[in-house]
Structures are given as C-alpha cells and as structure tokens.
Write a protein that holds these residues in place. Sequence first.
Motif, PDB file in Angstrom:
ATOM      1  N   LEU A 116       0.795  -1.235   0.000  1.00 12.25           N
ATOM      2  CA  LEU A 116       0.000   0.000   0.000  1.00 12.25           C
ATOM      3  C   LEU A 116       0.825   1.282   0.000  1.00 12.25           C
ATOM      4  O   LEU A 116       0.274   2.363  -0.197  1.00 12.25           O
ATOM      5  N   ARG A 117       2.117   1.157   0.277  1.00 11.31           N
ATOM      6  CA  ARG A 117       3.035   2.307   0.312  1.00 11.31           C
ATOM      7  C   ARG A 117       2.505   3.418   1.231  1.00 11.31           C
ATOM      8  O   ARG A 117       2.301   3.195   2.403  1.00 11.31           O
ATOM      9  N   GLU A 118       2.228   4.609   0.668  1.00 16.42           N
ATOM     10  CA  GLU A 118       1.801   5.751   1.479  1.00 16.42           C
ATOM     11  C   GLU A 118       0.348   5.662   1.937  1.00 16.42           C
ATOM     12  O   GLU A 118      -0.128   6.523   2.674  1.00 16.42           O
ATOM     13  N   LYS A 119      -0.354   4.627   1.559  1.00 17.33           N
ATOM     14  CA  LYS A 119      -1.767   4.474   1.919  1.00 17.33           C
ATOM     15  C   LYS A 119      -1.962   3.657   3.194  1.00 17.33           C
ATOM     16  O   LYS A 119      -3.043   3.139   3.446  1.00 17.33           O
ATOM     17  N   CYS A 120      -0.913   3.533   4.015  1.00 18.02           N
ATOM     18  CA  CYS A 120      -0.993   2.841   5.312  1.00 18.02           C
ATOM     19  C   CYS A 120      -1.043   3.853   6.448  1.00 18.02           C
ATOM     20  O   CYS A 120      -0.406   4.900   6.384  1.00 18.02           O
ATOM     21  N   PHE A 121      -1.784   3.500   7.462  1.00 18.15           N
ATOM     22  CA  PHE A 121      -1.841   4.279   8.701  1.00 18.15           C
ATOM     23  C   PHE A 121      -1.514   3.298   9.813  1.00 18.15           C
ATOM     24  O   PHE A 121      -2.294   2.390  10.090  1.00 18.15           O
ATOM     25  N   GLY A 122      -0.345   3.437  10.427  1.00 17.04           N
ATOM     26  CA  GLY A 122       0.110   2.477  11.421  1.00 17.04           C
ATOM     27  C   GLY A 122       0.213   3.071  12.811  1.00 17.04           C
ATOM     28  O   GLY A 122       0.685   4.197  12.980  1.00 17.04           O
ATOM     29  N   ILE A 123      -0.229   2.302  13.793  1.00 15.13           N
ATOM     30  CA  ILE A 123      -0.172   2.711  15.194  1.00 15.13           C
ATOM     31  C   ILE A 123       0.501   1.589  15.979  1.00 15.13           C
ATOM     32  O   ILE A 123       0.089   0.438  15.889  1.00 15.13           O
ATOM     33  N   LEU A 124       1.529   1.947  16.758  1.00 19.27           N
ATOM     34  CA  LEU A 124       2.215   0.979  17.596  1.00 19.27           C
ATOM     35  C   LEU A 124       1.994   1.359  19.056  1.00 19.27           C
ATOM     36  O   LEU A 124       2.340   2.464  19.481  1.00 19.27           O
ATOM     37  N   LEU A 125       1.394   0.433  19.798  1.00 19.96           N
ATOM     38  CA  LEU A 125       1.035   0.666  21.192  1.00 19.96           C
ATOM     39  C   LEU A 125       2.006  -0.042  22.140  1.00 19.96           C
ATOM     40  O   LEU A 125       3.030  -0.567  21.724  1.00 19.96           O
ATOM     41  N   SER A 126       1.629  -0.088  23.378  1.00 22.80           N
ATOM     42  CA  SER A 126       2.394  -0.700  24.463  1.00 22.80           C
ATOM     43  C   SER A 126       2.831  -2.130  24.132  1.00 22.80           C
ATOM     44  O   SER A 126       2.101  -2.882  23.487  1.00 22.80           O
ATOM     45  N   GLY A 127       4.012  -2.488  24.618  1.00 22.99           N
ATOM     46  CA  GLY A 127       4.512  -3.845  24.458  1.00 22.99           C
ATOM     47  C   GLY A 127       5.877  -3.986  25.099  1.00 22.99           C
ATOM     48  O   GLY A 127       6.572  -2.991  25.305  1.00 22.99           O
ATOM     49  N   SER A 128       6.244  -5.223  25.384  1.00 28.90           N
ATOM     50  CA  SER A 128       7.471  -5.440  26.148  1.00 28.90           C
ATOM     51  C   SER A 128       8.621  -6.026  25.329  1.00 28.90           C
ATOM     52  O   SER A 128       9.521  -6.644  25.880  1.00 28.90           O
ATOM     53  N   ASN A 129       8.574  -5.860  24.000  1.00 26.03           N
ATOM     54  CA  ASN A 129       9.749  -6.193  23.203  1.00 26.03           C
ATOM     55  C   ASN A 129       9.860  -5.188  22.061  1.00 26.03           C
ATOM     56  O   ASN A 129       9.177  -4.170  22.069  1.00 26.03           O
ATOM     57  N   HIS A 130      10.692  -5.451  21.074  1.00 24.14           N
ATOM     58  CA  HIS A 130      10.936  -4.481  19.996  1.00 24.14           C
ATOM     59  C   HIS A 130      10.080  -4.726  18.760  1.00 24.14           C
ATOM     60  O   HIS A 130      10.245  -4.035  17.752  1.00 24.14           O
ATOM     61  N   ASP A 131       9.199  -5.714  18.794  1.00 23.17           N
ATOM     62  CA  ASP A 131       8.390  -6.033  17.619  1.00 23.17           C
ATOM     63  C   ASP A 131       7.559  -4.813  17.213  1.00 23.17           C
ATOM     64  O   ASP A 131       6.958  -4.145  18.045  1.00 23.17           O
ATOM     65  N   GLY A 132       7.525  -4.535  15.932  1.00 22.50           N
ATOM     66  CA  GLY A 132       6.765  -3.408  15.401  1.00 22.50           C
ATOM     67  C   GLY A 132       7.617  -2.210  15.050  1.00 22.50           C
ATOM     68  O   GLY A 132       7.257  -1.426  14.177  1.00 22.50           O
ATOM     69  N   ALA A 133       8.750  -2.038  15.716  1.00 22.54           N
ATOM     70  CA  ALA A 133       9.593  -0.863  15.487  1.00 22.54           C
ATOM     71  C   ALA A 133      10.116  -0.814  14.052  1.00 22.54           C
ATOM     72  O   ALA A 133      10.009   0.210  13.367  1.00 22.54           O
ATOM     73  N   SER A 134      10.655  -1.919  13.570  1.00 21.52           N
ATOM     74  CA  SER A 134      11.199  -1.975  12.212  1.00 21.52           C
ATOM     75  C   SER A 134      10.093  -1.828  11.164  1.00 21.52           C
ATOM     76  O   SER A 134      10.254  -1.116  10.167  1.00 21.52           O
ATOM     77  N   GLY A 135       8.963  -2.489  11.397  1.00 21.15           N
ATOM     78  CA  GLY A 135       7.853  -2.399  10.456  1.00 21.15           C
ATOM     79  C   GLY A 135       7.273  -1.003  10.372  1.00 21.15           C
ATOM     80  O   GLY A 135       6.912  -0.525   9.289  1.00 21.15           O
ATOM     81  N   LEU A 136       7.179  -0.321  11.508  1.00 23.93           N
ATOM     82  CA  LEU A 136       6.661   1.056  11.514  1.00 23.93           C
ATOM     83  C   LEU A 136       7.639   1.990  10.805  1.00 23.93           C
ATOM     84  O   LEU A 136       7.226   2.911  10.098  1.00 23.93           O
ATOM     85  N   LYS A 137       8.942   1.712  10.960  1.00 26.61           N
ATOM     86  CA  LYS A 137       9.954   2.499  10.239  1.00 26.61           C
ATOM     87  C   LYS A 137       9.786   2.328   8.729  1.00 26.61           C
ATOM     88  O   LYS A 137       9.832   3.299   7.973  1.00 26.61           O
ATOM     89  N   THR A 138       9.567   1.098   8.282  1.00 26.53           N
ATOM     90  CA  THR A 138       9.334   0.847   6.860  1.00 26.53           C
ATOM     91  C   THR A 138       8.119   1.628   6.376  1.00 26.53           C
ATOM     92  O   THR A 138       8.140   2.246   5.308  1.00 26.53           O
ATOM     93  N   MET A 139       7.059   1.619   7.181  1.00 24.64           N
ATOM     94  CA  MET A 139       5.843   2.355   6.827  1.00 24.64           C
ATOM     95  C   MET A 139       6.136   3.853   6.695  1.00 24.64           C
ATOM     96  O   MET A 139       5.688   4.498   5.742  1.00 24.64           O
ATOM     97  N   ALA A 140       6.892   4.406   7.644  1.00 23.66           N
ATOM     98  CA  ALA A 140       7.243   5.832   7.591  1.00 23.66           C
ATOM     99  C   ALA A 140       8.101   6.137   6.364  1.00 23.66           C
ATOM    100  O   ALA A 140       7.901   7.165   5.702  1.00 23.66           O
ATOM    101  N   GLU A 141       9.043   5.261   6.047  1.00 29.46           N
ATOM    102  CA  GLU A 141       9.899   5.458   4.875  1.00 29.46           C
ATOM    103  C   GLU A 141       9.104   5.407   3.574  1.00 29.46           C
ATOM    104  O   GLU A 141       9.500   6.006   2.578  1.00 29.46           O
ATOM    105  N   ASN A 142       7.962   4.699   3.583  1.00 28.63           N
ATOM    106  CA  ASN A 142       7.084   4.635   2.406  1.00 28.63           C
ATOM    107  C   ASN A 142       6.010   5.723   2.446  1.00 28.63           C
ATOM    108  O   ASN A 142       5.029   5.661   1.712  1.00 28.63           O
ATOM    109  N   ASN A 143       6.219   6.707   3.329  1.00 32.58           N
ATOM    110  CA  ASN A 143       5.342   7.871   3.464  1.00 32.58           C
ATOM    111  C   ASN A 143       3.952   7.560   3.995  1.00 32.58           C
ATOM    112  O   ASN A 143       3.007   8.308   3.751  1.00 32.58           O
ATOM    113  N   GLY A 144       3.823   6.444   4.721  1.00 24.08           N
ATOM    114  CA  GLY A 144       2.582   6.183   5.430  1.00 24.08           C
ATOM    115  C   GLY A 144       2.517   7.045   6.683  1.00 24.08           C
ATOM    116  O   GLY A 144       3.508   7.657   7.091  1.00 24.08           O
ATOM    117  N   ILE A 145       1.361   7.108   7.286  1.00 24.52           N
ATOM    118  CA  ILE A 145       1.191   7.839   8.544  1.00 24.52           C
ATOM    119  C   ILE A 145       1.522   6.886   9.684  1.00 24.52           C
ATOM    120  O   ILE A 145       0.998   5.768   9.726  1.00 24.52           O
TER     121      ILE A 145
END
Length: 187
Positions: A116-145
């Motif tokens: 979806l590239r820039e057509k993604c809207f991602g939200i990362l909430l509370s959690g006790s490991n690093h899962d999601g950080a890399s994926g959210l970075k990819t989303m930001a690099e593809n101009n998603g929100i």
Amino acid sequence: MKPKVILIGGSAGAFNPILSVLKQLDKSINIPIVIILHRLKNTTSSFETILQQNTHYTVKEIEDKEEIKKGFLYSAPADYHLLLEDNMCFSLDASELINYSRPSIDVAFESFSMVLREKCFGILLSGSNHDGASGLKTMAENNGITIIQDCTEAEFPMMPKAAKTICNKHKELNTKNIINTLNNEFS
C-alpha cells in the motif's frame, strides 16, 4: 492521498488502549482496521467478542486468502504471521517466530507497507519487546502515517521506545490524541 487501512500493533498493555480507541471512534468511519496483537497460542480467547462489544465495525478473525473490506475490523489469528497480497487479500504464514512472536507486528506492518506504500496508517502501542519498530519504520519510509503511543503513557513502553529510537518520523501521541487524530483523518 487517504490511507486504505489502519493497522494497530501491540502486546502487553495494549488491550485497554485498543478498546478506548474503538469505543470513541466516530461511527461514520468505515476504513478497514487490522489489529495485530501478541496472543497466546492454543488457548480459547474471547478477544473478538470483546472487540465486537466495543465497536460499530463487524469484527472478524482473519482467514487465509480473505479479501480486505471496508466496515470490518480484522484481528490477526494467534500463531500466524499476517501478510497482505497485491490483490488486497490476506495471507497467513506459520514460518518461524520473529521477535519471539507469531503474529509478528513487524511482518504485518512491512507487508502492508510494501503493498500500500503511502496508503498505510500504522499505530504501535504498548509492548514489552521491539516487535513493530522496524515495520513502523518501513511504513514511515514509504510515506505512510505512523503513530507511537506516548512512552510515558504506555504500560510497557519498550515497543514505542524502540520505534522512536530507530525512526524520528513517528508522531508520539497519548490515547486521547490517537482517537482525535483518527476521527479528524477519517470522519
């Protein structure tokens, strides 16, 4: 360009913020929402029932090869990675754990962002490991929100802190402001 899907990832401490968002989401909003929450495998869960009681969306656990549709809130099933195919259908995968998790938030965020590239809207909430950080970075690099839960509010701030550490493009918002942002963006 308007996003085509809202992705919400979380683990320990994310359930209550998810319920708060769903309860206060404007009733006119019908963009598909996908929740990727770390869950125990091989246990019966009332997760979807509780979600349904707190939203105007139709709640459904994702099935392999199912087409994504407006008006639905989808939950990633326990013990499967979630991917999005080019034809806008979900794909489930039982490959190895990523960040000690299956479903992995990173896998889902990265897959949706690649389609979806820039057509993604991602939200990362509370959690006790690093899962999601890399994926959210990819989303930001593809101009998603991209949004992370305010680290001072998150019950377990490791996930949003990890995302903040590797990418400074994310908005850091408390739950109330996440709700306001969604309502302003989509209603």
